[in-house]
Enzyme design. Structure first.
Site, PDB file in Angstrom:
ATOM      1  N   HIS A 147      -7.440  -6.102   0.314  1.00  0.00           N
ATOM      2  CA  HIS A 147      -6.276  -5.223   0.318  1.00  0.00           C
ATOM      3  C   HIS A 147      -5.008  -5.873   0.877  1.00  0.00           C
ATOM      4  O   HIS A 147      -3.928  -5.294   0.738  1.00  0.00           O
ATOM      5  CB  HIS A 147      -6.609  -3.968   1.141  1.00  0.00           C
ATOM      6  N   SER A 190       0.843  -1.203   0.000  1.00  0.00           N
ATOM      7  CA  SER A 190       0.000   0.000   0.000  1.00  0.00           C
ATOM      8  C   SER A 190       0.882   1.258   0.000  1.00  0.00           C
ATOM      9  O   SER A 190       1.610   1.502  -0.952  1.00  0.00           O
ATOM     10  CB  SER A 190      -0.954  -0.055   1.187  1.00  0.00           C
ATOM     11  N   ASP A 216      -9.974  -5.451  -4.019  1.00  0.00           N
ATOM     12  CA  ASP A 216      -9.391  -4.422  -3.148  1.00  0.00           C
ATOM     13  C   ASP A 216     -10.201  -3.135  -3.272  1.00  0.00           C
ATOM     14  O   ASP A 216     -10.274  -2.541  -4.341  1.00  0.00           O
ATOM     15  CB  ASP A 216      -7.935  -4.181  -3.568  1.00  0.00           C
TER      16      ASP A 216
END
Length: 270
Positions: free
Chosen positions: A249, A100, A220
């Protein structure tokens, strides 16, 4: 055996888990409140064993690493701190794995240090030019440091809601409370500006020469595949994308065995 260390980088302490063996792999966590390097990556590193030297820091403002005085965080700070950490450890070349926010830092580091970074694995990554702030990421950055906030955040991270257990919620709520003061300074509203800060210009992405593996969950909602990963295929010179179905995610937790195979295989390529 991995051990926790404190390394001084730019006059500020960085808390890091370091296994001290094999070719080095720097592992960078994401941006959710309560996130730490070891919490994000220790299970993956332990499962893959001693073939590599796993360097797993808490980035500035997370876990036990403070934000340096006079700074408010951001991609520039996290990238400089990551580079400075590897310099301080005396590591001349290394692969980078980032999740991320950590994926954006990994890509920025590869652009800034082309002679040092040998490979990049960007998981559920941020960093794509023009990628908007998703509603789910906005909610995660704003999550209150209590059980309700922890449960809501975890429910957004995972497609598999069975992973949102009472034990996981309690552990994340405790971590959120511990880091609340430092975290409050990182993503204050309006939060779209922090998403913008975590994007890289096309010219920086085009300058990355290290091979890049993108790993993304098809479902996601935090960094959606269409806006986060697919645009990077247009900009990175040496890139491949692996999409995991029935995955949100956090592929490392929702599909741990397949994720570890992908990671090990890519890091081991000639």
């Amino acid at each position: 055996m991995a051990e926790f260390r404190t390394v001084t980088v730019g006059g500020s302490p960085v808390h890091v888990l370091d296994s001290r063996g094999g070719p080095a792999v720097l592992m960078l966590h994401g941006s959710g409140p309560g996130t730490t390097g070891s919490g994000a990556w220790a299970a993956t590193a332990e499962a893959l064993g001693p073939s590599w030297r796993w360097v797993v820091p808490d980035q500035a403002g997370f876990g036990s690493t403070p934000v340096p005085p006079g700074s408010r965080g951001g991609l520039g700070l996290w990238t400089e701190q990551a580079a400075g950490l590897m310099d301080a450890l005396g590591v001349e070349q290394y692969a980078v794995v980032g999740h991320s926010m950590g994926g954006a830092v990994a890509l920025a580091l590869a652009a800034a240090r082309p002679r040092q970074v040998t490979r990049v694995v960007a998981v559920s990554t941020m960093g794509a030019p023009g990628a908007p702030l998703s509603a789910d990421l906005d909610a995660i950055w704003a999550a209150p440091a209590d059980r309700h906030g922890a449960r809501d955040m975890l429910s957004r991270l995972f497609l598999t809601q069975a992973l949102v257990t009472d034990t996981a919620v309690d552990a994340r709520a405790a971590a959120m409370r511990k880091g609340a003061a430092a975290y409050a300074s990182l993503f204050p509203p309006p939060r779209a500006r922090w998403a913008d800060d975590l994007t890289l210009p096309a010219r920086a992405l085009a300058a990355i020469r290290a091979p890049v593996l993108l790993v993304h969950g098809a479902e996601d909602r935090v960094t959606p595949l269409v806006t986060a990963a697919l645009p990077l295929l247009e900009h990175l010179p040496d890139v491949r994308l692996h999409v995991l179905g029935r995955c949100g995610h956090v592929p490392a937790l929702e599909h741990p065995h397949e994720f570890r195979q992908l990671l090990s295989g890519f890091l081991s390529r000639d």
